[in-house]
Design a protein around this motif. Structure first.
Motif, PDB file in Angstrom:
ATOM      1  N   VAL A 155       0.805  -1.222   0.000  1.00  0.00           N
ATOM      2  CA  VAL A 155       0.000   0.000   0.000  1.00  0.00           C
ATOM      3  C   VAL A 155       0.828   1.257   0.000  1.00  0.00           C
ATOM      4  O   VAL A 155       0.379   2.289  -0.483  1.00  0.00           O
TER       5      VAL A 155
ATOM      6  N   VAL B 231      -2.056   4.421  -7.685  1.00  0.00           N
ATOM      7  CA  VAL B 231      -3.150   4.037  -6.803  1.00  0.00           C
ATOM      8  C   VAL B 231      -4.102   3.060  -7.495  1.00  0.00           C
ATOM      9  O   VAL B 231      -4.767   2.257  -6.853  1.00  0.00           O
TER      10      VAL B 231
ATOM     11  N   TYR C   8      -6.265  -0.259  -6.189  1.00  0.00           N
ATOM     12  CA  TYR C   8      -7.696  -0.549  -6.372  1.00  0.00           C
ATOM     13  C   TYR C   8      -7.884  -1.958  -6.920  1.00  0.00           C
ATOM     14  O   TYR C   8      -8.781  -2.693  -6.502  1.00  0.00           O
TER      15      TYR C   8
ATOM     16  N   MET D 185      -7.356  -4.324  -4.159  1.00  0.00           N
ATOM     17  CA  MET D 185      -8.493  -4.289  -3.230  1.00  0.00           C
ATOM     18  C   MET D 185      -9.665  -5.076  -3.815  1.00  0.00           C
ATOM     19  O   MET D 185     -10.311  -5.866  -3.111  1.00  0.00           O
ATOM     20  N   LEU D 186      -9.920  -4.892  -5.113  1.00  0.00           N
ATOM     21  CA  LEU D 186     -11.044  -5.607  -5.733  1.00  0.00           C
ATOM     22  C   LEU D 186     -10.835  -7.110  -5.637  1.00  0.00           C
ATOM     23  O   LEU D 186     -11.742  -7.865  -5.254  1.00  0.00           O
TER      24      LEU D 186
ATOM     25  N   ILE E 244      -8.205  -2.388   1.655  1.00  0.00           N
ATOM     26  CA  ILE E 244      -8.722  -1.052   1.327  1.00  0.00           C
ATOM     27  C   ILE E 244      -7.613  -0.053   1.651  1.00  0.00           C
ATOM     28  O   ILE E 244      -7.151  -0.001   2.790  1.00  0.00           O
ATOM     29  N   PRO E 245      -7.152   0.730   0.647  1.00  0.00           N
ATOM     30  CA  PRO E 245      -5.914   1.499   0.864  1.00  0.00           C
ATOM     31  C   PRO E 245      -5.869   2.323   2.148  1.00  0.00           C
ATOM     32  O   PRO E 245      -4.868   2.230   2.868  1.00  0.00           O
TER      33      PRO E 245
END
Lengths: 278, 592
Positions: B312, B318, B322, B325-326, B379-380
């Motif tokens: 992260v 960024v 994402y 995260m997905l 989640i960042p």
């Protein structure tokens, strides 16, 4: 046989629910709360953290309750091990879609809050750009020169180690890099964590909106002195910041002059050693 | 001398001479029989577990009070640098490999591994890889952290040969993993019993396949990274040298891909074991066999594709975060479906108690606690808040202790009869479970809180003014309780191996083929392998026996006399099946 067991199960379940219901209360006491945020960027970070915490606590408590219920609830017909159930495809689909929907909602919320963390506040001023350099095992901060002390030499740039002083309500851009190994600059009350990678600089911009001192630590292992690699950010008023810069610059100049004097007089330790070597 | 044996009933092994008797240990280390190799895998994994536990407790003792001077900083780094690979690559995965080795060929009705010599070699590569890592202590031991991240791991900062030993040792171990995986995939593809199509493959064997494919794909990535690091260190390479155009972030990517794969492999192996134990102990078929299998197969790629969630703070756009995260959040779908099916299996049945079930339930709770934590950290902003803090340490340990220790021990208790023909002691198992469970919680929860107070991972000390005293003290106490619990299971296994209660082929009333053969199984595993017609071949056999006995109607000529006998016998058989077959040496295996 089954009634007392059910009571035990109910008791255990309600106890664990109670224990976890206390969690928000203890959170108020600071047990599971991170340091309170002092910038809008950290605000967004921590709001997302709280959402994540609540979601995961709900899921974990749900799993624990379901497991306890499944273990302690006896089958309706103990003498009938032949009683078989097969997972209906429709049930599987519903559960899968349900979890997927929650995951996608969390994904969207995550993106929204990630974007919010780069919010620098309402201020229109140009951000102050500060060079942050990690090295084993300290942080060096180089400030832009104060206007009235500028004499054209970049060596007069005010700098400090370990402690960063920034003005409140002013956008700050940190250009974070490293001279040796990878470090991580992490002051959770102010902004995101950023790796200090040698060879490239990463920037992060934020606006501190509350005066105070905020602790930070390096969280990327960097060698034997890693645990000592702390930093502190002092958020002060604009006047104090200017005063700090002037003082730093004056101190640095005075120190340099003192050294130069010694060198000229031939009494500087290095010079003395050199002569002894001859 | 001996008269020729006159028997046409059974096939027999004919030999020109009686093979020389070998001492047991020689036959153990030279045999390429899958059961012998599996036993050695299990035993060696416990040896390395003892080392990892010692490291863990020593590190926790150093952190028992603020600014402790019990262990010097560089010594602390030498403890925690090999700790990660020891716990994950030398204990958790090899324990799973050992049980896979013993159980999978039995479960799929095979005579052995497809490539027995390769299997044997994979074990020796693992053992010597592990020993080479510890050979570092002859030099200046590696101090570069859990994944040996350059530039810190480069020759400039760590010129000694200790770090070379670490790199080479991990590399050798991983080559062993690749060979094991190839072999397991070949066995699963080629040696399944007649009728055992993929959808009827037992879930533990299925998980062995998923784990093998995962490791086959991610291990070479790490081997490549280690090779590049070695070239950088000794042959003037610039792969990771930022001053000459290399990129340290590349190594972060490669090692994270591998670690994500290794991590999820431990979890999936535990899922496979739990998916066998729960149906057996709730006396039901798996609620949704196909869904669980598909979910395990989907979980592996999603978790590996989420590798960047560990990065992260790295210098990457960024958008990559994402994507990670997905993938991590979507992994909740298969993980949740597996859990849903387990709950469905548990809730309809009449649950039987037993050590494997207890450990399995502990494993489910801890693993899912850790997995939920990891998913939320993808989640960042949450990752920025918690990444590389003691909270992240706690989540990783919850998942890996849950899957590796609890899941591994559940499987060990369950399949111990197939290792040696005996059961592990129940009392020690119960004590061990509670010590492990309480110890794990008491160690992990305070650490999760300490991370929020700003405690980073891997630190050799914390400061007095940081308000972490109580949390660290509690965590240290927890680590000691945990270590005691772990030792109890090791003692239990060591004693039970020779002195445990002897059991028959099928002590748990299982429904898969490994319970069809004696415990411990003979060298050739099966005298005959039945045709497989469902996911529960043993239940089919029981059913067939029962129906043959009950539905059999005597021919009319003999109606008068023996009518009562078969009915009574069938009735007795049914009663026996219905009662809980908890008594261990009942051994009502379907060896009709």
């Amino acid at each position: 046989m089954s009634a007392p067991r059910r009571k035990v199960a109910a008791l255990a379940a309600s106890l664990s629910v109670c224990a976890l219901a206390i969690a928000p209360a203890t959170a108020a006491a600071g047990a599971i709360a991170p340091e309170s945020p002092a910038s809008s960027s950290a605000d967004a970070t921590q709001t997302m953290y709280w959402i994540g915490l609540v979601v995961s606590l709900v899921v974990i408590v749900g799993i624990a309750a379901a497991l306890l219920r499944a273990v302690f609830k006896r089958g309706s017909d103990e003498d009938e091990p032949e009683h078989r159930t097969r997972g209906a495809a429709s049930a599987q689909r519903r559960v899968g879609i349900g979890i997927g929907a929650v995951a996608l909602v969390l994904f969207v919320v995550g993106i929204v809050f990630t974007e919010r963390t780069s919010d620098v506040g309402a201020s229109e001023a140009d951000p102050i750009s500060i060079e942050v350099t990690g090295q084993q095992w300290l942080w060096r901060y180089e400030y832009p020169e104060a206007d009235d002390t500028s004499d054209g030499f970049s060596t007069d740039t005010p700098y400090s180690y370990y402690d960063l002083v920034i003005p409140v309500d002013t956008p700050i851009t940190l250009n974070i890099g490293s001279t040796d190994v990878i470090h991580r600059w992490w002051v959770p009350a102010l902004t995101r964590a950023v790796d200090a990678v040698p060879g490239a600089r990463q920037s992060v911009t934020f606006t501190a909106d509350e005066e105070g001192t905020y602790d930070g630590r390096s969280t990327e292992f960097s060698g034997p002195g890693y645990a000592t690699m702390r930093t502190a950010v002092h958020v002060v008023s604009e006047d104090e910041y200017q005063a700090f810069l002037k003082e730093r610059t004056a101190d640095i100049k005075a120190a340099r002059a003192a050294i130069q004097e010694k060198v000229d007089a031939g009494t500087a330790p290095g010079v003395a050693l050199e002569e002894a070597g001859k | 001398m001996a008269p020729p044996i006159q028997s046409a009933a059974r096939p027999e092994v004919v030999s020109e001479q009686i093979p020389r008797r070998q001492p047991a240990w020689i036959s153990l280390v030279t045999s390429s029989d899958h059961k012998q190799v599996g036993r050695m895998y299990v035993a060696t994994s416990f040896f390395f577990a003892a080392i990892a536990l010692t490291q863990l407790v020593l590190m926790r003792l150093q952190l028992i009070v603020p600014e402790n001077t019990f262990i010097r900083p560089d010594v602390f780094d030498r403890l925690f640098t090999p700790y990660g690979v020891t716990a994950l690559l030398l204990f958790a995965l090899p324990l799973a490999f050992g049980l896979f080795s013993v159980v999978v060929p039995l479960q799929i009705g095979a005579r052995g591994m497809a490539l027995p010599r390769v299997h044997h070699l994979s074990y020796w590569l693992y053992l010597f890889g592990g020993l080479v890592i510890y050979l570092a202590f002859l030099y200046r031991p590696g101090e570069a952290g859990t994944v040996s991240l350059p530039p810190l791991a480069g020759e400039h900062f760590l010129p000694g040969h200790g770090n070379d030993a670490w790199i080479v040792g991990v590399g050798i171990t991983l080559i062993g993993f690749v060979l094991f995986s190839v072999n397991m995939i070949a066995t699963l593809r080629g040696s399944r019993a007649p009728g055992m199509v993929w959808r009827r493959t037992p879930l533990f064997s299925w998980s062995a396949g998923v784990v093998s494919w995962t490791l086959l794909l991610v291990s070479p990535v790490m081997i490549a990274a280690l090779t590049m690091l070695m070239i950088d260190r000794h042959y003037d390479g610039i792969f990771f040298d930022p001053n000459l155009g290399g990129s340290p972030v590349l190594y972060e990517h490669l090692s994270s891909i591998f670690l994500a794969g290794a991590y999820i492999s431990v979890v999936i192996a535990a899922m496979g074991a739990i998916s066998e134990i729960l149906p057996t102990f709730s006396r039901q078929p798996q609620f949704g066999h196909g869904t669980v299998a598909a979910s395990m197969a989907a979980l592996a790629p999603l978790a590996v594709l989420a590798w960047m969630q560990n990065m992260v703070a790295a210098a990457i756009p960024v958008g990559f975060l994402y994507f990670a995260m997905l993938m991590a959040l979507l992994a909740a779908v298969p993980a949740g479906l597996v859990l849903f099916n387990w709950l469905g299996t548990l809730s309809g049945g009449a649950l039987r108690r037993g050590a494997p079930l207890t450990f399995a339930l502990g494993a489910i709770f801890l693993t899912y606690t850790g997995l939920v934590g990891e998913m939320v950290q993808s989640i960042p902003p949450v990752g920025w808040q918690l990444g590389n803090t003691a909270t992240a340490w706690g989540d990783t340990h919850a998942a890996l202790i849950g899957a590796g220790v609890f899941g591994g021990f559940a499987a060990l208790h369950y399949w111990f009869p197939k290792l040696c023909g005996r059961r592990m002691g129940d009392q020690l198992a119960g004590m061990s479970f509670w010590a492990l469970f309480v110890g794990a919680i008491v160690m992990i929860v305070p650490m999760q809180m300490a991370g929020l107070e700003g405690m980073p991972v891997d630190v050799f000390k914390f400061y007095e003014d940081s308000g972490l005293d109580a949390l660290n003290l509690i965590a240290t106490i927890g680590s000691v309780i945990f270590a005691i619990g772990f030792l109890l299971t090791m003692i239990n296994a060591a004693i039970s191996y020779n002195k445990g209660v002897e059991v028959g082929p099928d002590p748990w009333h299982g429904s898969t083929l490994e319970w069809f053969t004696p415990s411990p199984p003979p060298v050739h595993n099966f005298d005959l392998v039945p045709d497989v017609r469902s996911t529960e071949p043993l239940n089919d056999i029981r059913e067939a026996i029962r129906s043959r006995e009950t539905r059999w109607t005597p021919p009319p000529a003999r109606v008068a006399e023996p009518e009562a006998t078969p009915v009574a016998a069938a009735g007795a058989a049914e009663a026996e099946d219905a009662e809980a077959p908890g008594s261990e040496d009942e051994g009502d295996g379907p060896v009709a």
